[in-house]
Design a protein around this motif. Sequence first.
Motif, mmCIF file in Angstrom:
data_model
loop_
_atom_site.group_PDB
_atom_site.id
_atom_site.type_symbol
_atom_site.label_atom_id
_atom_site.label_comp_id
_atom_site.label_asym_id
_atom_site.label_seq_id
_atom_site.Cartn_x
_atom_site.Cartn_y
_atom_site.Cartn_z
ATOM 1 N N ARG A 100 0.873 -1.166 0.000
ATOM 2 C CA ARG A 100 0.000 0.000 0.000
ATOM 3 C C ARG A 100 0.912 1.218 0.000
ATOM 4 N NH1 ARG A 100 -2.821 0.810 5.214
ATOM 5 N NH2 ARG A 100 -1.728 2.746 5.482
ATOM 6 N N ALA A 101 0.764 2.059 -1.000
ATOM 7 C CA ALA A 101 1.637 3.226 -1.116
ATOM 8 C C ALA A 101 0.812 4.497 -1.173
ATOM 9 C CB ALA A 101 2.510 3.111 -2.358
ATOM 10 N N GLN A 125 10.241 8.143 -21.129
ATOM 11 C CA GLN A 125 11.266 7.280 -21.734
ATOM 12 C C GLN A 125 11.901 6.299 -20.752
ATOM 13 O OE1 GLN A 125 13.999 10.082 -23.383
ATOM 14 N NE2 GLN A 125 12.747 10.496 -25.184
ATOM 15 N N GLN A 126 11.947 6.641 -19.489
ATOM 16 C CA GLN A 126 12.640 5.796 -18.513
ATOM 17 C C GLN A 126 11.761 4.635 -18.068
ATOM 18 O OE1 GLN A 126 15.699 6.207 -18.243
ATOM 19 N NE2 GLN A 126 15.904 8.291 -18.985
ATOM 20 N N ALA A 127 12.407 3.559 -17.682
ATOM 21 C CA ALA A 127 11.704 2.377 -17.162
ATOM 22 C C ALA A 127 11.483 2.565 -15.670
ATOM 23 C CB ALA A 127 12.527 1.124 -17.426
ATOM 24 N N PHE A 128 10.251 2.873 -15.292
ATOM 25 C CA PHE A 128 9.881 3.000 -13.884
ATOM 26 C C PHE A 128 9.298 1.682 -13.412
ATOM 27 C CE2 PHE A 128 10.373 7.455 -14.598
ATOM 28 C CZ PHE A 128 10.594 8.019 -13.349
ATOM 29 N N SER A 129 9.403 1.417 -12.117
ATOM 30 C CA SER A 129 8.794 0.212 -11.553
ATOM 31 C C SER A 129 7.280 0.306 -11.732
ATOM 32 C CB SER A 129 9.152 0.092 -10.073
ATOM 33 O OG SER A 129 8.482 1.096 -9.333
ATOM 34 N N GLY A 130 6.606 -0.831 -11.667
ATOM 35 C CA GLY A 130 5.157 -0.859 -11.829
ATOM 36 C C GLY A 130 4.446 0.003 -10.806
ATOM 37 N N LEU A 131 4.902 -0.024 -9.565
ATOM 38 C CA LEU A 131 4.297 0.786 -8.517
ATOM 39 C C LEU A 131 4.417 2.266 -8.845
ATOM 40 C CD1 LEU A 131 3.098 1.174 -5.635
ATOM 41 C CD2 LEU A 131 5.456 1.198 -4.824
ATOM 42 N N ASP A 132 5.608 2.691 -9.226
ATOM 43 C CA ASP A 132 5.827 4.104 -9.518
ATOM 44 C C ASP A 132 5.059 4.536 -10.768
ATOM 45 O OD1 ASP A 132 7.972 5.195 -7.550
ATOM 46 O OD2 ASP A 132 8.627 3.193 -8.096
ATOM 47 N N ARG A 133 4.976 3.656 -11.752
ATOM 48 C CA ARG A 133 4.225 3.977 -12.969
ATOM 49 C C ARG A 133 2.744 4.171 -12.625
ATOM 50 N NH1 ARG A 133 6.045 6.444 -17.001
ATOM 51 N NH2 ARG A 133 7.802 5.063 -17.240
ATOM 52 N N LYS A 134 2.201 3.329 -11.737
ATOM 53 C CA LYS A 134 0.809 3.495 -11.300
ATOM 54 C C LYS A 134 0.601 4.865 -10.660
ATOM 55 C CE LYS A 134 -0.507 -1.257 -10.131
ATOM 56 N NZ LYS A 134 -0.853 -2.161 -9.018
ATOM 57 N N ILE A 135 1.523 5.246 -9.796
ATOM 58 C CA ILE A 135 1.408 6.535 -9.108
ATOM 59 C C ILE A 135 1.498 7.680 -10.110
ATOM 60 C CG2 ILE A 135 2.574 8.097 -7.502
ATOM 61 C CD1 ILE A 135 3.281 5.538 -5.864
ATOM 62 N N LEU A 136 2.467 7.612 -10.998
ATOM 63 C CA LEU A 136 2.630 8.680 -11.992
ATOM 64 C C LEU A 136 1.376 8.815 -12.859
ATOM 65 C CD1 LEU A 136 6.344 8.012 -12.944
ATOM 66 C CD2 LEU A 136 5.451 10.085 -11.848
ATOM 67 N N GLN A 137 0.827 7.699 -13.283
ATOM 68 C CA GLN A 137 -0.388 7.746 -14.100
ATOM 69 C C GLN A 137 -1.554 8.323 -13.304
ATOM 70 O OE1 GLN A 137 -0.717 3.732 -15.554
ATOM 71 N NE2 GLN A 137 0.658 4.118 -17.262
ATOM 72 N N ARG A 138 -1.685 7.914 -12.059
ATOM 73 C CA ARG A 138 -2.775 8.410 -11.215
ATOM 74 C C ARG A 138 -2.676 9.921 -11.024
ATOM 75 N NH1 ARG A 138 -5.422 5.925 -6.827
ATOM 76 N NH2 ARG A 138 -5.685 3.959 -7.853
ATOM 77 N N LEU A 139 -1.431 10.431 -11.007
ATOM 78 C CA LEU A 139 -1.224 11.866 -10.801
ATOM 79 C C LEU A 139 -1.196 12.654 -12.112
ATOM 80 C CD1 LEU A 139 1.410 11.734 -7.918
ATOM 81 C CD2 LEU A 139 -1.050 12.199 -7.755
ATOM 82 N N GLY A 140 -1.431 11.963 -13.224
ATOM 83 C CA GLY A 140 -1.548 12.664 -14.504
ATOM 84 C C GLY A 140 -0.253 12.854 -15.265
ATOM 85 N N TYR A 141 0.776 12.115 -14.886
ATOM 86 C CA TYR A 141 2.032 12.192 -15.631
ATOM 87 C C TYR A 141 1.981 11.182 -16.761
ATOM 88 C CZ TYR A 141 4.068 15.318 -12.265
ATOM 89 O OH TYR A 141 4.324 16.418 -11.500
ATOM 90 N N PRO A 142 2.685 11.496 -17.841
ATOM 91 C CA PRO A 142 2.637 10.582 -19.009
ATOM 92 C C PRO A 142 3.222 9.220 -18.733
ATOM 93 C CG PRO A 142 4.206 12.382 -19.357
ATOM 94 C CD PRO A 142 3.559 12.599 -18.024
#
Length: 142
Positions: A100-101, A125-142
């Motif tokens: 839970r993050a 372009q960078q390879a983010f972990s799945g958790l971080d990618r979820k957070i970035l997407q939720r916050l509206g980052y590409p």
Amino acid sequence: ATLCAARRLGIAGQLPNTAKRTMTVARHLAVFLVERGGRILARQRPAGAVNAFFWELPQAELRGVRPNLARVASETLGIQPLTATPLCAVFHNITRYRIRAGAYAGRLLRPLPKARWLTNGEVRQQAFSGLDRKILQRLGYP
């Protein structure tokens, strides 16, 4: 039934051979979105670490019943949370971990070793972990 090898061998009652499952481990993370001049702070995981070379937002594990978010963030990352309320919360499962993050806005208090300020294009372009990618997407980052 005549085609079943286990029945012919007299071992059908022993199958499937299910090994004892590994116990799941609950983890609670605080992940920080630190922005400056249209860029976000991220760091690359080191060789030998889980998900080595993937990028991640600064994060710290919160332990105990009532962890002090500000103290943990300041001591482990040199980041001051701007609010005690998360911008968003995500759940992520990987192997035996149930994570839970909470993602918090933060301000950098001191340089974070091996961290870089990434533009939106670099984040894509960078390879983010799945958790971080979820957070970035939720916050509206590409």
